[in-house]
Scaffold this active site. Structure first.
Site, PDB file in Angstrom:
ATOM      1  CD  GLU A 138      -2.801  -1.370  -0.212  1.00 34.17           C
ATOM      2  OE1 GLU A 138      -2.960  -0.369  -0.749  1.00 34.17           O
ATOM      3  OE2 GLU A 138      -3.162  -2.411  -0.322  1.00 34.17           O
ATOM      4  CG  HIS A 193      -1.057   1.247  -4.358  1.00 30.34           C
ATOM      5  ND1 HIS A 193      -1.313   1.165  -5.787  1.00 30.34           N
ATOM      6  CD2 HIS A 193      -1.494   0.253  -3.927  1.00 30.34           C
ATOM      7  CE1 HIS A 193      -1.825   0.011  -6.257  1.00 30.34           C
ATOM      8  NE2 HIS A 193      -2.091  -0.464  -4.950  1.00 30.34           N
TER       9      HIS A 193
HETATM   10 ZN    ZN Z   1      -2.517  -2.575  -4.739  1.00 26.05          ZN
END
Ligand code: ZN
Length: 163
Positions: free
Chosen positions: A139, A142
């Site tokens: 995450e 990202h």
């Molecule tokens: Zn992802």
């Protein structure tokens, strides 16, 4: 209700900006992220850019997973910064709500130590290991425009999900 953006949307490749205001807008973003994640299959995490918001916020929720890991419950990590990555690399299968048809084998560091702010703006630190540490790394990537396919050793490991 905001929908999840998927490849090849260019927003997934952009850098996110730090949160400066810990206000109701941030709480609203957090609940929109949670709602969007629950719409997808087996979501264990989501980052704000995946709903088109280029802000440094991720949600990690490993409460339902059967994979071995630390489990800190529902985590909203605002402006997360990695302090250290230790324990050596482990290969594991990953998927992504923004590349819904595929999974792949990705090397990640076993242990993570990070600093972040909670939704109220308090500074926090967290140590995690195993699958939860993997999800946190996925995450946070990202927020910097990096996707799991970028980290795969070989794209031959990409597997199409069976519906
Ligand atoms: Zn992802």
């Amino acid at each position: 209700m905001r929908s999840i953006i998927a490849l090849p949307d260019k927003r997934l490749r952009q850098e996110s900006s730090p949160i400066k205001c810990f206000d109701d807008g941030l709480k609203e973003l957090a609940s929109e992220m949670q709602a969007a994640m629950l719409e997808g299959p087996g979501g264990v995490g989501i980052a704000a850019p995946q709903i088109g918001e280029m802000s440094s916020v991720v949600l990690v929720d490993c409460r339902q997973t059967k994979r071995p890991c630390d489990n800190h419950g529902l985590l909203f990590l605002v402006n997360p910064e990695i302090i250290s990555l230790t324990g050596g690399e482990v290969l594991g299968r990953e998927g992504c709500l923004s590349a819904p048809k595929w999974t792949g084998m990705v090397p990640r560091t076993r242990d993570i130590h990070l600093r972040y702010r909670n939704l109220k703006g308090d500074e926090q630190e967290l140590k995690s290991s195993g699958f939860e540490a993997r999800v946190i790394q996925h995450e946070i990537d990202h927020l910097h425009g990096v996707l799991f396919i970028d980290r795969m050793i070989s794209t031959r490991d990409l597997v199409r999900r069976t519906p």
